[in-house]
Design a protein around this motif. Sequence first.
Motif, mmCIF file in Angstrom:
data_model
loop_
_atom_site.group_PDB
_atom_site.id
_atom_site.type_symbol
_atom_site.label_atom_id
_atom_site.label_comp_id
_atom_site.label_asym_id
_atom_site.label_seq_id
_atom_site.Cartn_x
_atom_site.Cartn_y
_atom_site.Cartn_z
ATOM 1 N N LEU A 214 -3.012 4.919 4.603
ATOM 2 C CA LEU A 214 -2.936 3.724 5.428
ATOM 3 C C LEU A 214 -1.520 3.398 5.847
ATOM 4 O O LEU A 214 -1.306 2.429 6.568
ATOM 5 C CB LEU A 214 -3.601 2.507 4.751
ATOM 6 C CG LEU A 214 -2.759 1.580 3.898
ATOM 7 C CD1 LEU A 214 -3.517 0.309 3.630
ATOM 8 C CD2 LEU A 214 -2.315 2.227 2.653
ATOM 9 N N ALA A 215 -0.590 4.226 5.431
ATOM 10 C CA ALA A 215 0.756 4.127 5.980
ATOM 11 C C ALA A 215 1.382 2.749 5.825
ATOM 12 O O ALA A 215 2.044 2.238 6.706
ATOM 13 C CB ALA A 215 0.750 4.544 7.452
ATOM 14 N N MET A 216 1.159 2.143 4.659
ATOM 15 C CA MET A 216 1.865 0.882 4.396
ATOM 16 C C MET A 216 3.218 1.162 3.790
ATOM 17 O O MET A 216 4.109 0.352 3.832
ATOM 18 C CB MET A 216 1.080 0.027 3.398
ATOM 19 C CG MET A 216 0.184 -0.971 4.066
ATOM 20 S SD MET A 216 -0.516 -2.116 2.905
ATOM 21 C CE MET A 216 0.779 -3.346 2.794
ATOM 22 N N ASN A 217 3.324 2.307 3.154
ATOM 23 C CA ASN A 217 4.624 2.706 2.614
ATOM 24 C C ASN A 217 5.342 3.484 3.718
ATOM 25 O O ASN A 217 4.841 3.568 4.837
ATOM 26 C CB ASN A 217 4.421 3.485 1.300
ATOM 27 C CG ASN A 217 3.858 4.867 1.534
ATOM 28 O OD1 ASN A 217 3.637 5.271 2.669
ATOM 29 N ND2 ASN A 217 3.608 5.578 0.467
ATOM 30 N N ARG B 112 -10.162 7.287 7.224
ATOM 31 C CA ARG B 112 -10.198 6.486 8.444
ATOM 32 C C ARG B 112 -9.295 7.088 9.511
ATOM 33 O O ARG B 112 -8.141 7.414 9.253
ATOM 34 C CB ARG B 112 -9.788 5.040 8.174
ATOM 35 C CG ARG B 112 -10.861 4.339 7.409
ATOM 36 C CD ARG B 112 -10.755 2.834 7.433
ATOM 37 N NE ARG B 112 -11.942 2.313 6.789
ATOM 38 C CZ ARG B 112 -11.950 1.394 5.834
ATOM 39 N NH1 ARG B 112 -10.824 0.849 5.441
ATOM 40 N NH2 ARG B 112 -13.085 0.994 5.317
ATOM 41 N N PHE C 236 -8.963 5.400 12.502
ATOM 42 C CA PHE C 236 -8.784 4.295 13.439
ATOM 43 C C PHE C 236 -7.453 4.404 14.179
ATOM 44 O O PHE C 236 -6.483 4.954 13.639
ATOM 45 C CB PHE C 236 -8.768 2.952 12.707
ATOM 46 C CG PHE C 236 -10.030 2.622 11.980
ATOM 47 C CD1 PHE C 236 -11.246 3.183 12.344
ATOM 48 C CD2 PHE C 236 -10.003 1.711 10.931
ATOM 49 C CE1 PHE C 236 -12.411 2.845 11.673
ATOM 50 C CE2 PHE C 236 -11.157 1.371 10.255
ATOM 51 C CZ PHE C 236 -12.361 1.945 10.617
ATOM 52 N N GLU C 237 -7.399 3.807 15.345
ATOM 53 C CA GLU C 237 -6.130 3.724 16.079
ATOM 54 C C GLU C 237 -5.069 3.114 15.172
ATOM 55 O O GLU C 237 -5.293 2.059 14.576
ATOM 56 C CB GLU C 237 -6.283 2.795 17.297
ATOM 57 C CG GLU C 237 -7.043 3.412 18.436
ATOM 58 C CD GLU C 237 -7.115 2.484 19.646
ATOM 59 O OE1 GLU C 237 -6.245 1.596 19.785
ATOM 60 O OE2 GLU C 237 -8.065 2.652 20.429
ATOM 61 N N GLY C 238 -3.940 3.776 15.082
ATOM 62 C CA GLY C 238 -2.820 3.209 14.336
ATOM 63 C C GLY C 238 -2.957 3.252 12.829
ATOM 64 O O GLY C 238 -2.078 2.791 12.116
ATOM 65 N N ARG C 239 -4.053 3.794 12.321
ATOM 66 C CA ARG C 239 -4.271 3.772 10.873
ATOM 67 C C ARG C 239 -3.109 4.426 10.120
ATOM 68 O O ARG C 239 -2.662 3.951 9.090
ATOM 69 C CB ARG C 239 -5.583 4.489 10.548
ATOM 70 C CG ARG C 239 -5.810 4.761 9.071
ATOM 71 C CD ARG C 239 -6.246 3.524 8.334
ATOM 72 N NE ARG C 239 -6.519 3.801 6.926
ATOM 73 C CZ ARG C 239 -6.992 2.906 6.076
ATOM 74 N NH1 ARG C 239 -7.250 1.691 6.488
ATOM 75 N NH2 ARG C 239 -7.212 3.210 4.837
ATOM 76 N N GLN C 240 -2.651 5.579 10.618
ATOM 77 C CA GLN C 240 -1.591 6.295 9.904
ATOM 78 C C GLN C 240 -0.227 6.073 10.539
ATOM 79 O O GLN C 240 0.694 6.855 10.340
ATOM 80 C CB GLN C 240 -1.912 7.788 9.854
ATOM 81 C CG GLN C 240 -3.163 8.095 9.042
ATOM 82 C CD GLN C 240 -3.267 9.581 8.758
ATOM 83 O OE1 GLN C 240 -3.643 10.364 9.615
ATOM 84 N NE2 GLN C 240 -2.912 9.973 7.548
ATOM 85 N N GLY C 241 -0.108 5.003 11.314
ATOM 86 C CA GLY C 241 1.141 4.709 12.021
ATOM 87 C C GLY C 241 0.808 4.491 13.485
ATOM 88 O O GLY C 241 -0.084 5.133 14.023
ATOM 89 N N ARG C 242 1.549 3.591 14.101
ATOM 90 C CA ARG C 242 1.255 3.224 15.476
ATOM 91 C C ARG C 242 1.272 4.442 16.405
ATOM 92 O O ARG C 242 2.243 5.190 16.430
ATOM 93 C CB ARG C 242 2.287 2.205 15.958
ATOM 94 C CG ARG C 242 1.953 1.661 17.312
ATOM 95 C CD ARG C 242 2.830 0.475 17.661
ATOM 96 N NE ARG C 242 2.377 0.004 18.954
ATOM 97 C CZ ARG C 242 2.458 -1.244 19.377
ATOM 98 N NH1 ARG C 242 2.986 -2.155 18.607
ATOM 99 N NH2 ARG C 242 2.013 -1.564 20.553
#
Lengths: 471, 201
Positions: free
Chosen positions: A416-419, A435, A437-443
């Motif tokens: 989820l690319a919060m770090n 997942r 989803f758009e932007g899930r792993q970074g914009r």
Amino acid sequence: MSPTKSAKTLYDKIWDAHVAHEADDGTCLLYIDRHLVHEVTSPQAFEGLRMTNRTVRKPQQTIAVPDHNVPTTLDRANGGMNEESRIQVEALDKNAKDFGIHYYPVSDVRQGIVHIVGPEQGWTLPGMTVVCGDSHTATHGAFGALAHGIGTSEVEHVLATQTLIQKKSKNMKVEITGKLRPGVTAKDITLSVIGVTGTAGGTGYVIEYCGEAIRDLSMEGRMTVCNMAIEGGARAGLIAPDEKTFEYCMGRPHAPKGAQWEAAVAWWKTLFSDEDAHWDKVITLKGEDIAPVVTWGTSPEDVLPITANVPSPSDFKGGKVDAAQRSLDYMGLTPGTPLSEVEIDTVFIGSCTNGRIEDLRAAAAILKGKKIKDGMRAMIVPGSGLVRAQAEEEGLADIFKEAGFEWRLAGCSMCLAMNPDQLSPGERCAATSNRNFEGRQGRGGRTHLMSPAMAAAAAITGRLTDVRDLM
Amino acid sequence: MDKFETITGVAAPMPMINIDTDMIIPKNFLKTIKRSGLGVNLFDEMRYDDDRNEIPDFVLNKDAYRNTEILVTGDNFGCGSSREHAPWAIKDFGIRCVIAPSFADIFFNNCFKNGILPIALPQEQVDLLMKDAEKGSNARMTVDLGAQTITTSDGEVIRFDVDPFKKHCLMEGLDDIGLTMAKADDIASFEAKSSAERPWV
Ligand code: SF4
């Protein structure tokens, strides 16, 4: 046989064993056996307790571990966490201490993704109710535990009362008959099911996965299947416990011992769906028909066999036409292109879907003696410190490092690319997470979901690849 | 929790299906330890460009929709993660009601805990409300929870269903935890019974 009233599904049985109160309209207080807590969705819940002078009703049934935004780089002990993340992790440290709940801090070798740590430490056991402020709590359903994600208000509710206000869901059976073909894994099963049901097909249901292909899976594989029940919209996914389940649980630090173990197993053996139980919906797939799959779009239902071509919006109906067009634009794909010609920049192997030892073994089997494509960014993030240690002991870590992968510390990382582990705009990633989803792993990042073996194959060739070609 | 009785306000049309929680509130805003202040980042990646300028085409950036209180949207709204930051952001922006053909389960529940009313309606009725919402700020919709009706700007009335218990809590602004704690005896007797039957828990 027509369903008899006394016949119950596995879900019915676990549900009935946990109703602490039922109102006239069917609203129940469901008793919660295990509450797992992480740093991102809990601070507001603990703050709520403090503001109302409430306590944690059962601290001994509550387990906390930071995972979502901790860095996974080797230097994380010496900082490397941004200010906001540090505040969240410190808040969890403090909350765990103040309220006396079990805690695995970042410095503990047992730290890892909450859904990997729970089973590993024997907190998750058959027939339990398990909740966590994270939608992939469904993972624990692999043990025949009723497990689902909750929001932060519900986290606070469970902390204060050890119950959850719930209405019962409907029963859905997903049967996978027969055997899987070589190169086909648990991830391909779970993605294929979502491809059939759609992301809302399970809404209002608890799914029980059954059939020979499910029975044949290891506990790791079963966790992968249940993990993505939520992506099909279901409240939870379940698999009836069997000898494999008991064997996995036996001897874990928090599993029962001695006479209690015997009593537990005796009860666990009653946890299966009665033959004539009623199902509100049934889906059957043949194991032989499941191929290694990848996702092409920005919804987990956008699933195709790796041998297929990128679809065209005109292949769809209704709202999905626009959604497909938007997905293709976002993913930068042209209809008709063979999926196996799509070039990728990055490979991420990890997450609560595929960050367990078996996943790493599957990736290592493909990577052994090979090198990743020049210029490829590739990382393996084990799901827990113990998975990492085991992979090092088995020599898997050396295979990864020699192939050119970064070998990380445990956490959610690029799932989820919060770090700091993020994709940049347009960067295309083969990922074993859940997942796309758009932007899930970074914009602007483009995610293709697949199994660990498929992700490893993609790392070698630099494009989406049929793993069977490398076997 | 804020009570929800009747609201009359601007409805914004967002006809996309499968709007997920990452679109509603991207994860970089989950690092807060507070519930408030997320409204400026609602739909962040659709709403702002890389330089943090507003994207003029996005519905909530249009003058007509800056004061949106009702969102009319597509199937499976709120799918994805359990993050309650999604309803917090919606509420903080000022939206109190979301209307769609279907919702993801966890999101749907989270709305009620935050004074937001999610309404699921058949596609044809959502289509009709979507048309009404497209008229902009002059077309104000009314949602009356007590009567379980939505009234369009043309005076057309649509009825909706809502769980009676959830309706009661929303209308009274009740705190679930307080309600459950009143049943502490039931919980204690359940614990006594289950620790005899399943001592390993
Ligand atoms: S690995 Fe990904 S899906 Fe799993 S808990 Fe972490 S963020 Fe959620």
